[in-house]
Write a protein that holds these residues in place. Structure first.
Motif, PDB file in Angstrom:
ATOM      1  N   THR A 235       1.036  -1.202  -0.063  1.00 41.34           N
ATOM      2  CA  THR A 235       0.068  -0.150   0.053  1.00 41.34           C
ATOM      3  C   THR A 235       0.903   1.347   0.070  1.00 41.34           C
TER       4      THR A 235
ATOM      5  N   GLU B  85       1.275   5.635  -3.324  1.00 43.15           N
ATOM      6  CA  GLU B  85       0.309   4.710  -2.493  1.00 43.15           C
ATOM      7  C   GLU B  85      -0.275   3.752  -3.135  1.00 43.15           C
ATOM      8  N   LYS B  86       0.025   3.173  -4.283  1.00 43.91           N
ATOM      9  CA  LYS B  86      -0.194   2.128  -5.003  1.00 43.91           C
ATOM     10  C   LYS B  86       1.009   1.429  -5.567  1.00 43.91           C
TER      11      LYS B  86
END
Length: 110
Positions: free
Chosen positions: A60, A78-79
């Motif tokens: 994450t 965030e990915k």
């Protein structure tokens, strides 16, 4: 004024604001070395090659290390992305600083 008229005015104002925000030009391409002259939280655009990718918290939170001919920088996102070593990317994001090193929090990766 009745409620329908007020609703219409507010809706049109919101749509106009969104249109203006979408027309905001993206920053010009900068070299990694030139980022040292930029301000913290300034929006920037760089192009470089992936030299390392680290993942945390079950993918994450990811840190890419990007290089160009002038230097290298960490890019936070965030990915999870499936990227190859030496893959060329364009990154648009905001400059931050961590432990006296500048880094970019990515808004967009192409």
């Amino acid at each position: 004024m009745n409620l329908k008229t007020i609703s219409l005015i507010i809706s049109l104002s919101g749509i106009s604001l969104l249109l203006l925000l979408s027309l905001t030009p993206e920053p010009e391409l900068s070299s990694i070395q030139d980022l040292k002259t930029k301000q913290i939280y300034e929006k920037v655009k760089i192009q470089g090659q992936v030299i390392n990718q680290r993942s945390y918290n079950n993918d994450t939170f990811n840190i890419l290390q990007i290089k160009d001919s002038t230097g290298k920088i960490d890019v936070l996102l965030e990915k999870k992305l499936s990227l190859n070593q030496n893959q060329t990317l364009i990154v648009i994001g905001k400059i931050t600083e961590f432990q006296n090193n500048i880094q970019i929090i990515a808004d967009e990766i192409r």
